[in-house]
Motif scaffolding. Structure first.
Motif, PDB file in Angstrom:
ATOM      1  N   GLU A  82      -3.243  -7.289  -5.166  1.00  0.00           N
ATOM      2  CA  GLU A  82      -3.796  -7.793  -3.908  1.00  0.00           C
ATOM      3  C   GLU A  82      -3.008  -7.288  -2.708  1.00  0.00           C
ATOM      4  O   GLU A  82      -3.572  -7.082  -1.623  1.00  0.00           O
ATOM      5  CB  GLU A  82      -3.801  -9.321  -3.916  1.00  0.00           C
ATOM      6  N   ARG A  83      -1.710  -7.047  -2.921  1.00  0.00           N
ATOM      7  CA  ARG A  83      -0.859  -6.537  -1.846  1.00  0.00           C
ATOM      8  C   ARG A  83      -0.932  -5.012  -1.723  1.00  0.00           C
ATOM      9  O   ARG A  83      -0.260  -4.423  -0.896  1.00  0.00           O
ATOM     10  CB  ARG A  83       0.586  -6.995  -2.068  1.00  0.00           C
ATOM     11  N   GLY A  84      -1.764  -4.387  -2.542  1.00  0.00           N
ATOM     12  CA  GLY A  84      -2.012  -2.953  -2.410  1.00  0.00           C
ATOM     13  C   GLY A  84      -1.233  -2.041  -3.333  1.00  0.00           C
ATOM     14  O   GLY A  84      -1.383  -0.816  -3.262  1.00  0.00           O
ATOM     15  N   ALA A  85      -0.393  -2.584  -4.208  1.00  0.00           N
ATOM     16  CA  ALA A  85       0.408  -1.745  -5.097  1.00  0.00           C
ATOM     17  C   ALA A  85      -0.459  -1.096  -6.176  1.00  0.00           C
ATOM     18  O   ALA A  85      -1.420  -1.693  -6.667  1.00  0.00           O
ATOM     19  CB  ALA A  85       1.513  -2.564  -5.755  1.00  0.00           C
ATOM     20  N   ILE A  86      -0.104   0.125  -6.541  1.00  0.00           N
ATOM     21  CA  ILE A  86      -0.664   0.771  -7.726  1.00  0.00           C
ATOM     22  C   ILE A  86       0.214   0.349  -8.904  1.00  0.00           C
ATOM     23  O   ILE A  86       1.444   0.420  -8.815  1.00  0.00           O
ATOM     24  CB  ILE A  86      -0.647   2.301  -7.586  1.00  0.00           C
ATOM     25  N   LEU A  87      -0.400  -0.074  -9.995  1.00  0.00           N
ATOM     26  CA  LEU A  87       0.352  -0.511 -11.171  1.00  0.00           C
ATOM     27  C   LEU A  87       0.088   0.446 -12.326  1.00  0.00           C
ATOM     28  O   LEU A  87      -1.064   0.773 -12.620  1.00  0.00           O
ATOM     29  CB  LEU A  87      -0.065  -1.931 -11.572  1.00  0.00           C
ATOM     30  N   VAL A  88       1.166   0.904 -12.965  1.00  0.00           N
ATOM     31  CA  VAL A  88       1.026   1.777 -14.129  1.00  0.00           C
ATOM     32  C   VAL A  88       1.979   1.310 -15.226  1.00  0.00           C
ATOM     33  O   VAL A  88       2.965   0.613 -14.959  1.00  0.00           O
ATOM     34  CB  VAL A  88       1.299   3.263 -13.790  1.00  0.00           C
ATOM     35  N   VAL A  89       1.681   1.724 -16.441  1.00  0.00           N
ATOM     36  CA  VAL A  89       2.544   1.452 -17.592  1.00  0.00           C
ATOM     37  C   VAL A  89       3.126   2.774 -18.077  1.00  0.00           C
ATOM     38  O   VAL A  89       2.390   3.747 -18.275  1.00  0.00           O
ATOM     39  CB  VAL A  89       1.764   0.775 -18.737  1.00  0.00           C
ATOM     40  N   ALA A  90       4.440   2.816 -18.263  1.00  0.00           N
ATOM     41  CA  ALA A  90       5.119   3.971 -18.865  1.00  0.00           C
ATOM     42  C   ALA A  90       5.908   3.448 -20.053  1.00  0.00           C
ATOM     43  O   ALA A  90       6.908   2.739 -19.882  1.00  0.00           O
ATOM     44  CB  ALA A  90       6.036   4.655 -17.860  1.00  0.00           C
ATOM     45  N   THR A  91       5.463   3.770 -21.250  1.00  0.00           N
ATOM     46  CA  THR A  91       6.017   3.180 -22.462  1.00  0.00           C
ATOM     47  C   THR A  91       6.284   4.242 -23.512  1.00  0.00           C
ATOM     48  O   THR A  91       5.585   5.265 -23.566  1.00  0.00           O
ATOM     49  CB  THR A  91       5.043   2.134 -23.030  1.00  0.00           C
ATOM     50  N   ASN A  92       7.256   3.985 -24.378  1.00  0.00           N
ATOM     51  CA  ASN A  92       7.505   4.874 -25.502  1.00  0.00           C
ATOM     52  C   ASN A  92       6.619   4.530 -26.699  1.00  0.00           C
ATOM     53  O   ASN A  92       6.722   5.175 -27.749  1.00  0.00           O
ATOM     54  CB  ASN A  92       8.985   4.829 -25.907  1.00  0.00           C
ATOM     55  N   LYS A  93       5.753   3.537 -26.548  1.00  0.00           N
ATOM     56  CA  LYS A  93       4.731   3.269 -27.551  1.00  0.00           C
ATOM     57  C   LYS A  93       3.602   4.282 -27.353  1.00  0.00           C
ATOM     58  O   LYS A  93       3.253   4.611 -26.216  1.00  0.00           O
ATOM     59  CB  LYS A  93       4.186   1.840 -27.383  1.00  0.00           C
ATOM     60  N   ARG A  94       3.024   4.769 -28.425  1.00  0.00           N
ATOM     61  CA  ARG A  94       1.942   5.736 -28.337  1.00  0.00           C
ATOM     62  C   ARG A  94       0.810   5.206 -27.449  1.00  0.00           C
ATOM     63  O   ARG A  94       0.515   4.016 -27.455  1.00  0.00           O
ATOM     64  CB  ARG A  94       1.410   6.052 -29.735  1.00  0.00           C
TER      65      ARG A  94
ATOM     66  N   GLU B 299       0.853  -1.191   0.000  1.00  0.00           N
ATOM     67  CA  GLU B 299       0.000   0.000   0.000  1.00  0.00           C
ATOM     68  C   GLU B 299       0.888   1.240   0.000  1.00  0.00           C
ATOM     69  O   GLU B 299       1.829   1.353   0.781  1.00  0.00           O
ATOM     70  CB  GLU B 299      -0.865   0.008   1.251  1.00  0.00           C
ATOM     71  N   GLY B 300       0.579   2.172  -0.918  1.00  0.00           N
ATOM     72  CA  GLY B 300       1.356   3.406  -1.004  1.00  0.00           C
ATOM     73  C   GLY B 300       2.501   3.341  -1.996  1.00  0.00           C
ATOM     74  O   GLY B 300       3.132   4.365  -2.281  1.00  0.00           O
ATOM     75  N   TRP B 301       2.772   2.166  -2.548  1.00  0.00           N
ATOM     76  CA  TRP B 301       3.845   2.001  -3.536  1.00  0.00           C
ATOM     77  C   TRP B 301       3.261   1.862  -4.941  1.00  0.00           C
ATOM     78  O   TRP B 301       2.200   1.270  -5.118  1.00  0.00           O
ATOM     79  CB  TRP B 301       4.709   0.778  -3.215  1.00  0.00           C
ATOM     80  N   THR B 302       3.979   2.408  -5.909  1.00  0.00           N
ATOM     81  CA  THR B 302       3.597   2.268  -7.319  1.00  0.00           C
ATOM     82  C   THR B 302       4.674   1.487  -8.048  1.00  0.00           C
ATOM     83  O   THR B 302       5.869   1.777  -7.903  1.00  0.00           O
ATOM     84  CB  THR B 302       3.427   3.645  -7.994  1.00  0.00           C
TER      85      THR B 302
ATOM     86  N   ILE C  27       8.799   2.108  -8.102  1.00  0.00           N
ATOM     87  CA  ILE C  27       9.848   1.211  -8.605  1.00  0.00           C
ATOM     88  C   ILE C  27       9.596   0.988 -10.085  1.00  0.00           C
ATOM     89  O   ILE C  27       8.455   0.742 -10.497  1.00  0.00           O
ATOM     90  CB  ILE C  27       9.831  -0.138  -7.860  1.00  0.00           C
ATOM     91  N   MET C  28      10.644   1.075 -10.894  1.00  0.00           N
ATOM     92  CA  MET C  28      10.548   0.846 -12.338  1.00  0.00           C
ATOM     93  C   MET C  28      10.923  -0.580 -12.670  1.00  0.00           C
ATOM     94  O   MET C  28      11.912  -1.117 -12.166  1.00  0.00           O
ATOM     95  CB  MET C  28      11.495   1.810 -13.075  1.00  0.00           C
TER      96      MET C  28
END
Length: 237
Positions: free
Chosen positions: A109-121, A7-10, A172-173
Protein backbone atom coordinates in the motif's frame (compact mmCIF):
# COMPACT_ATOMS: atom_id res chain seq x y z
CA UNK A 1 -5.33 7.56 2.07
CA UNK A 2 -2.01 5.75 2.53
CA UNK A 3 1.13 7.77 1.80
CA UNK A 4 3.04 5.94 -0.97
CA UNK A 5 6.38 6.90 0.53
CA UNK A 6 8.03 3.60 -0.45
CA UNK A 7 7.46 4.15 -4.18
CA UNK A 8 10.65 3.24 -6.03
CA UNK A 9 11.95 0.94 -3.27
CA UNK A 10 12.15 -2.85 -3.42
CA UNK A 11 12.04 -5.05 -0.34
CA UNK A 12 13.73 -8.42 -0.91
CA UNK A 13 12.65 -11.25 1.37
CA UNK A 14 14.24 -14.58 2.07
CA UNK A 15 11.64 -17.36 2.31
CA UNK A 16 12.44 -20.10 4.85
CA UNK A 17 12.89 -18.68 8.32
CA UNK A 18 11.92 -15.16 7.26
CA UNK A 19 8.47 -15.23 5.67
CA UNK A 20 7.53 -18.83 6.43
CA UNK A 21 8.16 -21.24 9.28
CA UNK A 22 8.84 -24.16 6.95
CA UNK A 23 10.93 -26.24 9.36
CA UNK A 24 8.12 -28.72 10.16
CA UNK A 25 7.80 -29.91 6.56
CA UNK A 26 11.47 -29.72 5.60
CA UNK A 27 12.35 -31.65 8.73
CA UNK A 28 9.51 -34.09 8.12
CA UNK A 29 10.86 -34.97 4.68
CA UNK A 30 14.44 -35.19 5.95
CA UNK A 31 13.45 -37.49 8.79
CA UNK A 32 11.36 -39.77 6.58
CA UNK A 33 14.38 -40.25 4.34
CA UNK A 34 16.67 -40.85 7.31
CA UNK A 35 14.34 -43.51 8.69
CA UNK A 36 14.09 -45.14 5.25
CA UNK A 37 17.90 -45.27 5.25
CA UNK A 38 17.92 -46.93 8.67
CA UNK A 39 19.13 -43.80 10.44
CA UNK A 40 17.78 -41.95 13.49
CA UNK A 41 15.59 -38.89 12.82
CA UNK A 42 16.92 -35.43 13.62
CA UNK A 43 15.14 -33.57 16.46
CA UNK A 44 13.07 -30.62 15.25
CA UNK A 45 14.99 -28.13 17.40
CA UNK A 46 18.27 -29.27 15.84
CA UNK A 47 16.98 -29.47 12.27
CA UNK A 48 15.79 -25.87 12.18
CA UNK A 49 19.42 -24.69 12.28
CA UNK A 50 20.25 -26.83 9.22
CA UNK A 51 17.88 -25.00 6.88
CA UNK A 52 18.84 -22.11 4.65
CA UNK A 53 21.19 -23.23 1.90
CA UNK A 54 18.86 -25.44 -0.13
CA UNK A 55 17.72 -29.06 -0.16
CA UNK A 56 21.07 -30.63 -1.04
CA UNK A 57 22.80 -28.85 1.84
CA UNK A 58 19.96 -29.85 4.18
CA UNK A 59 20.45 -33.50 3.25
CA UNK A 60 24.19 -33.30 3.86
CA UNK A 61 23.73 -31.56 7.23
CA UNK A 62 20.98 -33.99 8.21
CA UNK A 63 23.01 -37.07 7.36
CA UNK A 64 26.03 -35.64 9.17
CA UNK A 65 23.87 -35.00 12.24
CA UNK A 66 22.72 -38.63 12.09
CA UNK A 67 26.32 -39.84 11.84
CA UNK A 68 25.86 -41.13 8.29
CA UNK A 69 27.85 -40.94 5.06
CA UNK A 70 27.99 -37.53 3.41
CA UNK A 71 28.62 -39.29 0.09
CA UNK A 72 25.23 -40.99 0.38
CA UNK A 73 23.57 -37.67 1.24
CA UNK A 74 24.97 -36.17 -1.96
CA UNK A 75 23.51 -38.80 -4.27
CA UNK A 76 21.13 -37.64 -7.01
CA UNK A 77 18.77 -40.52 -6.23
CA UNK A 78 18.33 -39.38 -2.63
CA UNK A 79 17.87 -35.78 -3.74
CA UNK A 80 15.08 -36.81 -6.13
CA UNK A 81 13.36 -38.76 -3.35
CA UNK A 82 13.61 -35.68 -1.15
CA UNK A 83 11.95 -33.52 -3.81
CA UNK A 84 9.11 -35.99 -4.40
CA UNK A 85 8.35 -36.31 -0.69
CA UNK A 86 8.72 -32.60 0.07
CA UNK A 87 6.50 -31.58 -2.83
CA UNK A 88 3.77 -33.87 -1.49
CA UNK A 89 4.03 -32.43 2.04
CA UNK A 90 5.25 -28.87 1.38
CA UNK A 91 2.49 -27.11 3.31
CA UNK A 92 1.36 -29.74 5.81
CA UNK A 93 2.74 -27.82 8.77
CA UNK A 94 4.41 -24.75 7.27
CA UNK A 95 2.84 -21.39 8.08
CA UNK A 96 3.66 -17.72 7.52
CA UNK A 97 5.15 -16.14 10.62
CA UNK A 98 2.74 -14.03 12.60
CA UNK A 99 2.26 -10.60 11.06
CA UNK A 100 3.56 -11.51 7.59
CA UNK A 101 0.33 -10.99 5.64
CA UNK A 102 -0.56 -7.69 7.33
CA UNK A 103 2.97 -6.33 6.92
CA UNK A 104 3.21 -7.27 3.25
CA UNK A 105 -0.12 -5.60 2.59
CA UNK A 106 0.97 -2.38 4.29
CA UNK A 107 4.29 -2.28 2.42
CA UNK A 108 2.49 -2.74 -0.88
CA UNK A 109 0.00 0.00 0.00
CA UNK A 110 2.97 2.29 0.64
CA UNK A 111 4.24 1.61 -2.89
CA UNK A 112 7.06 -0.88 -2.25
CA UNK A 113 7.88 -3.60 -4.75
CA UNK A 114 8.14 -6.94 -2.92
CA UNK A 115 10.24 -9.85 -4.18
CA UNK A 116 11.47 -13.17 -2.81
CA UNK A 117 15.11 -14.24 -3.21
CA UNK A 118 15.58 -17.74 -1.84
CA UNK A 119 17.98 -20.66 -2.13
CA UNK A 120 14.93 -22.92 -2.39
CA UNK A 121 14.24 -23.96 -5.99
CA UNK A 122 11.84 -21.55 -7.72
CA UNK A 123 9.09 -24.06 -8.46
CA UNK A 124 9.04 -25.27 -4.86
CA UNK A 125 9.04 -21.69 -3.59
CA UNK A 126 6.10 -20.83 -5.84
CA UNK A 127 4.22 -23.94 -4.76
CA UNK A 128 4.72 -23.18 -1.06
CA UNK A 129 3.73 -19.54 -1.38
CA UNK A 130 0.70 -20.44 -3.49
CA UNK A 131 -0.54 -23.00 -0.97
CA UNK A 132 -0.14 -20.42 1.81
CA UNK A 133 -1.95 -17.73 -0.19
CA UNK A 134 1.08 -15.42 -0.35
CA UNK A 135 1.91 -15.38 -4.07
CA UNK A 136 -0.19 -12.29 -4.81
CA UNK A 137 2.10 -10.09 -2.72
CA UNK A 138 5.24 -10.58 -4.82
CA UNK A 139 6.36 -9.12 -8.14
CA UNK A 140 8.95 -11.91 -8.49
CA UNK A 141 9.81 -15.18 -6.74
CA UNK A 142 13.42 -15.98 -7.55
CA UNK A 143 15.22 -19.18 -6.63
CA UNK A 144 18.84 -19.97 -7.56
CA UNK A 145 17.74 -21.54 -10.85
CA UNK A 146 16.60 -18.13 -12.15
CA UNK A 147 19.77 -16.13 -11.49
CA UNK A 148 23.45 -16.25 -12.39
CA UNK A 149 24.58 -16.99 -8.81
CA UNK A 150 22.87 -18.04 -5.60
CA UNK A 151 23.12 -16.40 -2.18
CA UNK A 152 25.55 -15.52 -0.62
CA UNK A 153 26.36 -13.87 -3.97
CA UNK A 154 24.93 -10.39 -4.23
CA UNK A 155 23.99 -11.10 -7.86
CA UNK A 156 21.08 -13.19 -6.60
CA UNK A 157 19.54 -10.19 -4.87
CA UNK A 158 20.29 -7.70 -7.64
CA UNK A 159 18.83 -9.92 -10.34
CA UNK A 160 15.76 -10.68 -8.22
CA UNK A 161 15.14 -6.95 -7.81
CA UNK A 162 15.42 -6.38 -11.56
CA UNK A 163 13.06 -9.29 -12.27
CA UNK A 164 10.53 -7.60 -9.99
CA UNK A 165 10.87 -4.33 -11.88
CA UNK A 166 12.92 -2.55 -9.23
CA UNK A 167 16.25 -0.76 -8.91
CA UNK A 168 19.03 -2.62 -7.03
CA UNK A 169 20.32 0.76 -5.82
CA UNK A 170 17.05 1.20 -3.91
CA UNK A 171 16.55 -2.16 -2.28
CA UNK A 172 16.58 -3.60 1.24
CA UNK A 173 17.15 -7.25 2.16
CA UNK A 174 15.16 -8.98 4.90
CA UNK A 175 16.53 -12.39 5.91
CA UNK A 176 17.50 -14.63 8.78
CA UNK A 177 20.88 -16.25 8.12
CA UNK A 178 24.44 -15.83 6.86
CA UNK A 179 23.64 -16.26 3.13
CA UNK A 180 21.21 -13.34 3.38
CA UNK A 181 23.58 -11.05 5.27
CA UNK A 182 26.53 -11.89 3.02
CA UNK A 183 24.50 -11.45 -0.17
CA UNK A 184 23.23 -8.07 1.05
CA UNK A 185 26.78 -6.94 1.82
CA UNK A 186 27.97 -8.13 -1.58
CA UNK A 187 25.08 -6.30 -3.28
CA UNK A 188 25.57 -3.13 -1.24
CA UNK A 189 22.08 -3.38 0.25
CA UNK A 190 21.01 -2.66 3.84
CA UNK A 191 20.08 -5.86 5.65
CA UNK A 192 17.38 -6.51 8.25
CA UNK A 193 17.74 -9.88 10.02
CA UNK A 194 15.17 -11.80 12.03
CA UNK A 195 16.12 -13.41 15.33
CA UNK A 196 13.46 -16.11 14.96
CA UNK A 197 14.77 -17.75 11.78
CA UNK A 198 17.12 -20.59 10.94
CA UNK A 199 20.80 -20.00 11.57
CA UNK A 200 23.45 -22.30 13.10
CA UNK A 201 25.37 -19.28 14.45
CA UNK A 202 24.09 -16.38 16.56
CA UNK A 203 22.30 -13.91 14.31
CA UNK A 204 24.00 -11.07 16.22
CA UNK A 205 27.33 -12.09 14.66
CA UNK A 206 26.14 -11.85 11.05
CA UNK A 207 26.49 -8.10 10.63
CA UNK A 208 22.91 -7.13 9.87
CA UNK A 209 22.04 -3.43 9.98
CA UNK A 210 18.92 -4.08 12.09
CA UNK A 211 17.76 -7.10 14.10
CA UNK A 212 14.06 -7.74 14.63
CA UNK A 213 12.40 -10.14 17.07
CA UNK A 214 9.03 -10.33 15.31
CA UNK A 215 7.88 -9.87 11.73
CA UNK A 216 5.61 -7.03 12.80
CA UNK A 217 8.83 -5.01 13.35
CA UNK A 218 9.83 -5.15 9.66
CA UNK A 219 8.03 -1.96 8.71
CA UNK A 220 9.60 0.09 11.50
CA UNK A 221 13.03 -1.34 10.65
CA UNK A 222 12.60 -0.35 7.00
CA UNK A 223 11.62 3.16 8.03
CA UNK A 224 14.77 3.41 10.14
CA UNK A 225 16.97 2.22 7.29
CA UNK A 226 15.41 4.72 4.90
CA UNK A 227 15.77 7.54 7.40
CA UNK A 228 19.50 6.84 7.57
CA UNK A 229 19.66 6.63 3.77
CA UNK A 230 18.10 10.05 3.26
CA UNK A 231 20.20 11.65 6.00
CA UNK A 232 23.39 10.32 4.42
CA UNK A 233 22.29 11.50 0.99
CA UNK A 234 21.54 14.97 2.32
CA UNK A 235 24.99 15.16 3.91
CA UNK A 236 26.61 14.58 0.52
CA UNK A 237 25.15 17.84 -0.81
Amino acid sequence: MTDRDLEGWTIVFDLDGTLVDSAPDLTGTLNRLLVEEGLPPVPMEAASTLIGSGARALLVHGFEAAGASVERAQSDELFERFLVDYTAHIADGSQPFEGVVETLERLSERGAILVVATNKRSDLSELLLEKLGLTRHFAAIVGPDRVSARKPAGAHLKEAVVKGGGDPERAIMVGDAAPDAEAARDAGMPCILTTFGYTPVPVETLGGDVLIDAFEEVEEAIDGVLSDFYVMRALKF
